[in-house]
Design a protein around this motif. Structure first.
Motif, PDB file in Angstrom:
ATOM      1  N   GLY A 317       0.798  -1.226   0.000  1.00  0.00           N
ATOM      2  CA  GLY A 317       0.000   0.000   0.000  1.00  0.00           C
ATOM      3  C   GLY A 317       0.830   1.276   0.000  1.00  0.00           C
ATOM      4  O   GLY A 317       0.677   2.130  -0.889  1.00  0.00           O
ATOM      5  N   PRO A 318       1.719   1.470   0.978  1.00  0.00           N
ATOM      6  CA  PRO A 318       2.534   2.696   0.989  1.00  0.00           C
ATOM      7  C   PRO A 318       3.415   2.839  -0.244  1.00  0.00           C
ATOM      8  O   PRO A 318       3.694   3.956  -0.675  1.00  0.00           O
ATOM      9  CB  PRO A 318       3.372   2.530   2.263  1.00  0.00           C
ATOM     10  CG  PRO A 318       2.545   1.661   3.148  1.00  0.00           C
ATOM     11  CD  PRO A 318       1.871   0.694   2.210  1.00  0.00           C
ATOM     12  N   LEU A 319       3.849   1.716  -0.823  1.00  0.00           N
ATOM     13  CA  LEU A 319       4.688   1.791  -2.021  1.00  0.00           C
ATOM     14  C   LEU A 319       3.953   2.503  -3.155  1.00  0.00           C
ATOM     15  O   LEU A 319       4.548   3.283  -3.908  1.00  0.00           O
ATOM     16  CB  LEU A 319       5.087   0.374  -2.442  1.00  0.00           C
ATOM     17  CG  LEU A 319       6.033   0.257  -3.640  1.00  0.00           C
ATOM     18  CD1 LEU A 319       7.396   0.841  -3.287  1.00  0.00           C
ATOM     19  CD2 LEU A 319       6.186  -1.208  -4.046  1.00  0.00           C
ATOM     20  N   CYS A 320       2.653   2.264  -3.265  1.00  0.00           N
ATOM     21  CA  CYS A 320       1.867   2.891  -4.330  1.00  0.00           C
ATOM     22  C   CYS A 320       1.786   4.407  -4.187  1.00  0.00           C
ATOM     23  O   CYS A 320       1.593   5.121  -5.178  1.00  0.00           O
ATOM     24  CB  CYS A 320       0.457   2.308  -4.343  1.00  0.00           C
ATOM     25  SG  CYS A 320       0.373   0.569  -4.801  1.00  0.00           S
ATOM     26  N   THR A 321       1.904   4.923  -2.957  1.00  0.00           N
ATOM     27  CA  THR A 321       1.774   6.365  -2.759  1.00  0.00           C
ATOM     28  C   THR A 321       2.952   7.146  -3.328  1.00  0.00           C
ATOM     29  O   THR A 321       2.905   8.386  -3.374  1.00  0.00           O
ATOM     30  CB  THR A 321       1.622   6.698  -1.257  1.00  0.00           C
ATOM     31  OG1 THR A 321       2.797   6.288  -0.551  1.00  0.00           O
ATOM     32  CG2 THR A 321       0.417   5.977  -0.669  1.00  0.00           C
ATOM     33  N   LEU A 322       4.005   6.453  -3.769  1.00  0.00           N
ATOM     34  CA  LEU A 322       5.112   7.155  -4.430  1.00  0.00           C
ATOM     35  C   LEU A 322       4.658   7.835  -5.717  1.00  0.00           C
ATOM     36  O   LEU A 322       5.390   8.661  -6.272  1.00  0.00           O
ATOM     37  CB  LEU A 322       6.251   6.172  -4.716  1.00  0.00           C
ATOM     38  CG  LEU A 322       7.008   5.649  -3.488  1.00  0.00           C
ATOM     39  CD1 LEU A 322       8.010   4.576  -3.900  1.00  0.00           C
ATOM     40  CD2 LEU A 322       7.720   6.798  -2.770  1.00  0.00           C
ATOM     41  N   ALA A 323       3.459   7.503  -6.194  1.00  0.00           N
ATOM     42  CA  ALA A 323       2.920   8.182  -7.381  1.00  0.00           C
ATOM     43  C   ALA A 323       2.811   9.677  -7.164  1.00  0.00           C
ATOM     44  O   ALA A 323       2.850  10.458  -8.134  1.00  0.00           O
ATOM     45  CB  ALA A 323       1.554   7.595  -7.739  1.00  0.00           C
ATOM     46  N   TRP A 324       2.678  10.125  -5.903  1.00  0.00           N
ATOM     47  CA  TRP A 324       2.597  11.561  -5.619  1.00  0.00           C
ATOM     48  C   TRP A 324       3.886  12.303  -5.989  1.00  0.00           C
ATOM     49  O   TRP A 324       3.875  13.530  -6.081  1.00  0.00           O
ATOM     50  CB  TRP A 324       2.285  11.784  -4.149  1.00  0.00           C
ATOM     51  CG  TRP A 324       0.873  11.478  -3.758  1.00  0.00           C
ATOM     52  CD1 TRP A 324       0.419  10.357  -3.142  1.00  0.00           C
ATOM     53  CD2 TRP A 324      -0.269  12.317  -3.946  1.00  0.00           C
ATOM     54  NE1 TRP A 324      -0.942  10.430  -2.938  1.00  0.00           N
ATOM     55  CE2 TRP A 324      -1.390  11.628  -3.420  1.00  0.00           C
ATOM     56  CE3 TRP A 324      -0.472  13.572  -4.517  1.00  0.00           C
ATOM     57  CZ2 TRP A 324      -2.682  12.154  -3.432  1.00  0.00           C
ATOM     58  CZ3 TRP A 324      -1.763  14.089  -4.538  1.00  0.00           C
ATOM     59  CH2 TRP A 324      -2.838  13.390  -4.005  1.00  0.00           C
ATOM     60  N   PHE A 325       4.974  11.601  -6.217  1.00  0.00           N
ATOM     61  CA  PHE A 325       6.215  12.234  -6.647  1.00  0.00           C
ATOM     62  C   PHE A 325       6.252  12.444  -8.161  1.00  0.00           C
ATOM     63  O   PHE A 325       7.204  13.023  -8.678  1.00  0.00           O
ATOM     64  CB  PHE A 325       7.422  11.384  -6.218  1.00  0.00           C
ATOM     65  CG  PHE A 325       7.784  11.547  -4.778  1.00  0.00           C
ATOM     66  CD1 PHE A 325       8.746  12.467  -4.389  1.00  0.00           C
ATOM     67  CD2 PHE A 325       7.155  10.803  -3.806  1.00  0.00           C
ATOM     68  CE1 PHE A 325       9.084  12.638  -3.054  1.00  0.00           C
ATOM     69  CE2 PHE A 325       7.481  10.950  -2.464  1.00  0.00           C
ATOM     70  CZ  PHE A 325       8.458  11.871  -2.085  1.00  0.00           C
ATOM     71  N   PHE A 326       5.225  11.998  -8.872  1.00  0.00           N
ATOM     72  CA  PHE A 326       5.216  12.103 -10.337  1.00  0.00           C
ATOM     73  C   PHE A 326       4.041  12.938 -10.842  1.00  0.00           C
ATOM     74  O   PHE A 326       3.624  12.793 -11.991  1.00  0.00           O
ATOM     75  CB  PHE A 326       5.186  10.695 -10.950  1.00  0.00           C
ATOM     76  CG  PHE A 326       6.406   9.882 -10.621  1.00  0.00           C
ATOM     77  CD1 PHE A 326       7.555   9.990 -11.380  1.00  0.00           C
ATOM     78  CD2 PHE A 326       6.415   9.046  -9.508  1.00  0.00           C
ATOM     79  CE1 PHE A 326       8.691   9.258 -11.060  1.00  0.00           C
ATOM     80  CE2 PHE A 326       7.540   8.309  -9.178  1.00  0.00           C
ATOM     81  CZ  PHE A 326       8.684   8.416  -9.954  1.00  0.00           C
ATOM     82  N   VAL A 327       3.549  13.831  -9.996  1.00  0.00           N
ATOM     83  CA  VAL A 327       2.488  14.747 -10.424  1.00  0.00           C
ATOM     84  C   VAL A 327       3.087  15.879 -11.243  1.00  0.00           C
ATOM     85  O   VAL A 327       4.268  16.220 -11.111  1.00  0.00           O
ATOM     86  CB  VAL A 327       1.728  15.310  -9.206  1.00  0.00           C
ATOM     87  CG1 VAL A 327       0.964  14.196  -8.497  1.00  0.00           C
ATOM     88  CG2 VAL A 327       2.683  16.008  -8.230  1.00  0.00           C
ATOM     89  N   SER A 328       2.258  16.461 -12.098  1.00  0.00           N
ATOM     90  CA  SER A 328       2.695  17.600 -12.917  1.00  0.00           C
ATOM     91  C   SER A 328       1.553  18.598 -13.006  1.00  0.00           C
ATOM     92  O   SER A 328       0.423  18.314 -12.617  1.00  0.00           O
ATOM     93  CB  SER A 328       3.110  17.133 -14.316  1.00  0.00           C
ATOM     94  OG  SER A 328       1.970  16.832 -15.098  1.00  0.00           O
ATOM     95  N   ARG A 329       1.831  19.762 -13.557  1.00  0.00           N
ATOM     96  CA  ARG A 329       0.827  20.814 -13.673  1.00  0.00           C
ATOM     97  C   ARG A 329       0.114  20.779 -15.029  1.00  0.00           C
ATOM     98  O   ARG A 329      -0.648  21.680 -15.351  1.00  0.00           O
ATOM     99  CB  ARG A 329       1.466  22.186 -13.455  1.00  0.00           C
ATOM    100  CG  ARG A 329       2.044  22.361 -12.039  1.00  0.00           C
ATOM    101  CD  ARG A 329       2.259  23.821 -11.727  1.00  0.00           C
ATOM    102  NE  ARG A 329       1.008  24.573 -11.793  1.00  0.00           N
ATOM    103  CZ  ARG A 329       0.097  24.620 -10.810  1.00  0.00           C
ATOM    104  NH1 ARG A 329       0.294  23.924  -9.702  1.00  0.00           N
ATOM    105  NH2 ARG A 329      -0.994  25.338 -10.954  1.00  0.00           N
ATOM    106  N   THR A 330       0.338  19.761 -15.796  1.00  0.00           N
ATOM    107  CA  THR A 330      -0.331  19.655 -17.090  1.00  0.00           C
ATOM    108  C   THR A 330      -1.800  19.282 -16.902  1.00  0.00           C
ATOM    109  O   THR A 330      -2.209  18.726 -15.879  1.00  0.00           O
ATOM    110  CB  THR A 330       0.347  18.588 -17.969  1.00  0.00           C
ATOM    111  OG1 THR A 330       0.298  17.327 -17.293  1.00  0.00           O
ATOM    112  CG2 THR A 330       1.800  18.957 -18.219  1.00  0.00           C
ATOM    113  N   ARG A 331      -2.593  19.612 -17.922  1.00  0.00           N
ATOM    114  CA  ARG A 331      -4.014  19.250 -17.944  1.00  0.00           C
ATOM    115  C   ARG A 331      -4.299  18.499 -19.234  1.00  0.00           C
ATOM    116  O   ARG A 331      -3.785  18.866 -20.292  1.00  0.00           O
ATOM    117  CB  ARG A 331      -4.896  20.497 -17.834  1.00  0.00           C
ATOM    118  CG  ARG A 331      -4.873  21.128 -16.439  1.00  0.00           C
ATOM    119  CD  ARG A 331      -5.685  22.410 -16.364  1.00  0.00           C
ATOM    120  NE  ARG A 331      -5.811  22.876 -14.989  1.00  0.00           N
ATOM    121  CZ  ARG A 331      -6.823  22.618 -14.188  1.00  0.00           C
ATOM    122  NH1 ARG A 331      -7.846  21.909 -14.637  1.00  0.00           N
ATOM    123  NH2 ARG A 331      -6.864  23.054 -12.959  1.00  0.00           N
TER     124      ARG A 331
END
Length: 454
Positions: A317-331
């Motif tokens: 579960g916590p491993l999946c939250t690393l996705a928050w490091f790959f956010v961007s400001r694109t739409r």
């Protein structure tokens, strides 16, 4: 825990009917839960200009209120049945959720009071809720056959998660439609009023669930000895402190049993200008993850044991939250989802939540099963209260820490960019803390808990 006399088995038709009523009541309750544990509450706090510290205090009060389970356990054991006191406290606790809807009407010129009023009202609600929750958990443990409890909780989670999805969609639309200039709190008032009505309805329907006669512990003993009794069991201690660390870790980034909480939807709104409906997507995706994974995890618990499944989930579960490091400001424009471009983080984290929502929901199923394994029939209500009180106290440290970090760290560090271009922020710090606590404390403790199969 010491062995005791088993509860005589109930007739199959009584158990089956009670299970159906339990699920029907839960469907109503998830409409309330979509507000209590979804995005409307943190976004309301943001709308009334609550600080990060106030957000943290509200979340921490909800965790610390678990201490009310101890006096609640002592009180309920004075009665021959658990259901009447549970219904009284549960109905009052759900009714109090009308208060946020009334604040703009009762105190229209005192907006600065609203955050404090919300914290006090919902804090009282949580105290009443927790005063009754240990009796409900012991009631359910006595009712459900141990060999099939995992499958039942998994099926229940699937049905209730579908209800959560519908409610979250509806509340997101309500907030977008009714939150307009000059009426910015009308949508919130409607949402909280609906939540209170459905919450009370849940309690009313659940009163028709059969309650086996409880087996109380040694009520003549001193109160501190009764509290200390379950803690003499080494595995009970390890299980309790493992889930206390897990609760603390989940509170840091704003997750609670797979449903987004106080900080992730606020982060999406502030950093990426997500709409209310878009913020609700994460709630929906987490609930859909529970729909997909709940029954298979419940079945796996019955086959392999709750501890074995929990140790895998607490890593994944916590491993999946690393996705928050790959956010961007694109739409992105997505065909079929309307003309409005969608923030990339909403799509990315919603996809991630399909997995993490199932993992965190599975951890809850494992907790219910492990508590059934590691508590005895006599005195189960008190043991449940001790477990959840400690879990709540430890869990309260998470949101307090997260609120302090939000107020004292810049919302965006332009000099430090994430891999996909968004600025590093306080929220990424919370993700690192979550993983460190989950893997460094909760996982080692849980691995040392002995599995006790029925």
């Amino acid at each position: 825990m010491p062995a005791d006399s088993p509860i005589p088995p109930l007739a199959d038709h009584i158990v089956e009917r009670s299970m159906r009523r339990n699920i029907a009541a839960g469907v109503l309750g998830m409409v309330w839960a979509a507000v209590a544990y979804g995005m409307p509450l943190p976004l309301l706090m943001r709308a009334v200009d609550a600080s990060g510290f106030q957000l943290g205090v509200l979340a921490a009060v909800r965790q610390a209120a678990m201490l009310a389970q101890l006096p609640g356990a002592f009180l309920v054991e004075r009665f021959p049945r658990r259901k009447p006191l549970w219904a009284l406290l549960g109905g009052a606790h759900r009714a109090v959720w009308i208060v946020p809807a009334l604040l703009p009407i009762v105190f229209p010129a005192r907006r600065e009071w609203w955050p404090l009023g919300i914290i006090l009202a919902l804090g009282c609600s949580d105290v009443m809720a927790n005063a009754s929750v240990a009796s409900w958990l012991s009631w359910m443990a006595d009712l459900l056959p141990g060999a099939r409890a995992g499958r039942f909780w998994g099926l229940r989670m699937r049905v209730l998660s579908l209800s959560l999805i519908v409610a979250s969609l509806g509340f997101g639309v309500m907030l977008d439609v009714f939150t307009q200039p000059g009426h910015e709190f009308l949508g919130f008032a409607l949402v909280f009023a609906v939540a209170a009505i459905f919450g009370v309805s849940d309690i009313a329907v659940h009163c028709w669930v059969h309650e086996p006669a409880p087996q109380h512990g040694a009520r003549h003993e001193r109160w501190w000895r009764r509290i200390a009794e379950p803690l003499r069991d080494r595995d009970f201690r390890r299980l309790t402190f493992a889930y206390g660390a897990w609760a603390c870790a989940l509170a840091l980034p704003g997750y609670s049993n797979g449903m987004p909480g106080f900080f992730n939807v606020v982060y999406l709104k502030e950093a990426f200008d997500a709409s209310y409906s878009q913020a609700s997507w994460i709630v929906i995706a987490s609930a859909l993850g529970a729909v997909i994974w709940g029954p298979p995890i419940g079945h796996a618990i019955d086959l392999r044991g709750a501890r074995a499944i929990a140790t895998r989930l607490i890593f994944f579960g916590p491993l999946c939250t690393l996705a928050w490091f790959f956010v961007s400001r694109t739409r992105w424009h997505i065909a079929g989802l309307g003309p409005t471009p969608l923030p990339q983080p909403v799509l990315l984290i919603s996809a991630m939540s399909l997995a993490v929502g199932g993992a965190y929901a599975g951890m809850q199923l494992c907790q219910l099963r492990l508590m059934q394994e590691h508590t005895s029939n006599a005195g189960r209500t008190m043991a449940m209260a001790v477990h959840w009180s400690i879990v709540g106290l430890l869990g309260a440290l998470g949101p307090l820490t997260a609120g302090w970090i939000k107020d004292h760290f810049p919302p965006a560090w332009s000099a430090l960019a994430l891999p996909c271009g968004a600025a590093f922020s306080y929220f990424q710090i919370l993700i690192v803390l979550q993983i460190a606590i989950a893997w460094g404390i909760a996982l080692p403790l849980l691995r040392r808990v002995e599995s006790r199969r029925f």
